[in-house]
Design a protein around this motif. Structure first.
Motif, mmCIF file in Angstrom:
data_model
loop_
_atom_site.group_PDB
_atom_site.id
_atom_site.type_symbol
_atom_site.label_atom_id
_atom_site.label_comp_id
_atom_site.label_asym_id
_atom_site.label_seq_id
_atom_site.Cartn_x
_atom_site.Cartn_y
_atom_site.Cartn_z
ATOM 1 N N PHE A 149 -9.355 -7.844 5.063
ATOM 2 C CA PHE A 149 -8.879 -8.682 6.168
ATOM 3 C C PHE A 149 -8.445 -10.046 5.659
ATOM 4 O O PHE A 149 -7.513 -10.655 6.193
ATOM 5 N N ASP A 150 -9.089 -10.542 4.611
ATOM 6 C CA ASP A 150 -8.659 -11.795 3.992
ATOM 7 C C ASP A 150 -7.203 -11.690 3.544
ATOM 8 O O ASP A 150 -6.388 -12.582 3.804
ATOM 9 N N ALA A 151 -6.879 -10.596 2.829
ATOM 10 C CA ALA A 151 -5.512 -10.424 2.336
ATOM 11 C C ALA A 151 -4.524 -10.250 3.482
ATOM 12 O O ALA A 151 -3.432 -10.835 3.473
ATOM 13 N N ILE A 152 -4.905 -9.460 4.494
ATOM 14 C CA ILE A 152 -4.026 -9.256 5.648
ATOM 15 C C ILE A 152 -3.787 -10.574 6.373
ATOM 16 O O ILE A 152 -2.677 -10.839 6.859
ATOM 17 N N SER A 153 -4.801 -11.429 6.420
ATOM 18 C CA SER A 153 -4.658 -12.731 7.088
ATOM 19 C C SER A 153 -3.701 -13.653 6.352
ATOM 20 O O SER A 153 -3.222 -14.647 6.926
ATOM 21 N N LEU A 154 -3.414 -13.358 5.082
ATOM 22 C CA LEU A 154 -2.506 -14.178 4.279
ATOM 23 C C LEU A 154 -1.077 -13.635 4.272
ATOM 24 O O LEU A 154 -0.202 -14.200 3.632
ATOM 25 N N SER A 155 -0.860 -12.522 4.983
ATOM 26 C CA SER A 155 0.479 -11.944 5.060
ATOM 27 C C SER A 155 1.311 -12.659 6.130
ATOM 28 O O SER A 155 0.791 -12.992 7.204
ATOM 29 N N ASP A 156 2.593 -12.871 5.830
ATOM 30 C CA ASP A 156 3.470 -13.475 6.833
ATOM 31 C C ASP A 156 4.284 -12.422 7.579
ATOM 32 O O ASP A 156 5.183 -12.750 8.352
ATOM 33 N N GLU A 157 3.963 -11.140 7.376
ATOM 34 C CA GLU A 157 4.665 -10.080 8.085
ATOM 35 C C GLU A 157 4.354 -10.139 9.576
ATOM 36 O O GLU A 157 3.295 -10.601 9.992
ATOM 37 N N ARG A 158 5.288 -9.628 10.381
ATOM 38 C CA ARG A 158 5.139 -9.610 11.835
ATOM 39 C C ARG A 158 5.179 -8.182 12.349
ATOM 40 O O ARG A 158 5.831 -7.321 11.772
#
Length: 319
Positions: free
Chosen positions: A224-233
């Motif tokens: 979830f840390d990595a997903i929280s750093l994604s700028d994808e929408r």
């Protein structure tokens, strides 16, 4: 840092390369090369400096039945090494012989291999959207089995022993996109025959009707840390981390499936907002999770505030 406050809706993290698939593909490609040169080089174990893997194993062991020979489980208890607030419910008991465990973002597979070595004999599946990660996990698993074969008479108690118990199937690792992969590809058990699902969202509705379709435990150690750093929408224009709770919930067994998330970017209270019933994230669509436990880590104080370097919070899916 973890603190006891109940924050408002968390502010999104600034996007980073750590939120991109290209970054992780490159990391695991390097670790694959290192492992090929030296099988003892198994790659990074995330949050190893906090001993998170051992603490997660201990936490789950604390939920396991003291005995399963009678077919009954002792009353629910808060497991050793965890804390509970007055608002949390005791986590349900788990049966080590049958509990199914899914690891989201498995990395080198070390966490599941440690659980198998600790006697968890149900289906264990690790998934990652990086094919290089899955290839590394499979090679690490094979290397540990080879080590066991070479050291059958060596009872030194390390985690390389008894990776594959005689009564347990091999730990599985598969390439799967946590946010977009088909849910039927990672069912905890074989699905029962049933009608085709035509409506959008039908996969989750089918899982709600069939308790065998969900996992007993879903793990997240840094994913979830990595997903929280994604700028994808997503299709609604939201940051993809916004849809993660609903996605995790659809993977859990209704009526008690557990989600244990470990983070270095979010506090315990913030994880409660992202996933729990008290947080605004869980109230938006009524599909919250209930907090049932936390893992203790060494704490420190800075500027008069006490906290932890990482946080692990366990949630359960209601019926």
């Amino acid at each position: 840092m973890a603190d006891g406050a109940s924050p408002p809706k968390p502010t999104h993290l600034d996007p980073s390369e750590l939120g991109t698939k290209q970054y992780w593909d490159a990391i695991y490609a390097t670790e694959l090369t290192n492992h090929a040169s030296n099988p003892r080089e198994e790659g990074t174990i995330w949050f190893d400096d906090s001993d998170a893997e051992a603490k997660i194993c201990d936490f789950l062991d604390g939920l396991a039945a003291a005995t399963t020979t009678t077919g009954t489980l002792p009353p629910p208890l808060t497991p050793s090494g965890s804390t509970s607030t007055s608002s949390t419910q005791p986590p349900p008991r788990l049966d080590k012989s049958t509990a199914t465990i899914l690891d989201l973002g498995c990395g080198n597979g070390s966490l599941l291999l440690s659980l198998r070595a600790a006697g968890w004999r149900g289906r264990l599946l690790g998934v990652d959207y990086s094919a290089a990660s899955v290839a590394l996990a499979r090679r690490v698993a094979a290397s540990r089995v080879d080590d066991d074969d070479d050291d059958d008479d060596d009872d030194d108690g390390d985690n390389h022993s008894v990776v594959e118990g005689s009564s347990a199937p091999p730990v599985e690792f598969e390439v799967w996109d946590i946010l977009a992969g088909p849910l039927d590809a990672v069912r905890a058990r074989a699905p029962e025959p049933g009608p085709e699902q035509a409506a959008a969202g039908g996969e989750e509705e089918e899982r709600d009707r069939d308790p065998t379709a969900g996992w007993d435990v879903v793990l997240d150690k840094g994913t979830f840390d990595a997903i929280s750093l994604s700028d994808e929408r997503d299709a609604a224009g939201r940051r993809v981390c916004e849809g993660y709770r609903a996605r995790v919930r659809s993977l859990l067994r209704p009526g008690g499936g557990l989600f244990l998330v470990t983070s270095c970017n979010w506090t315990e209270a913030e994880l409660g907002v992202w996933f729990g019933e008290a947080g605004v994230r869980g109230e938006e669509d009524g599909r919250h999770l209930e907090e049932v436990g936390r893992i203790k880590y060494p704490s420190f104080s800075f500027g008069g505030v006490k906290g932890q370097a990482i946080s692990s919070v366990c949630f359960a899916r209601p019926r």
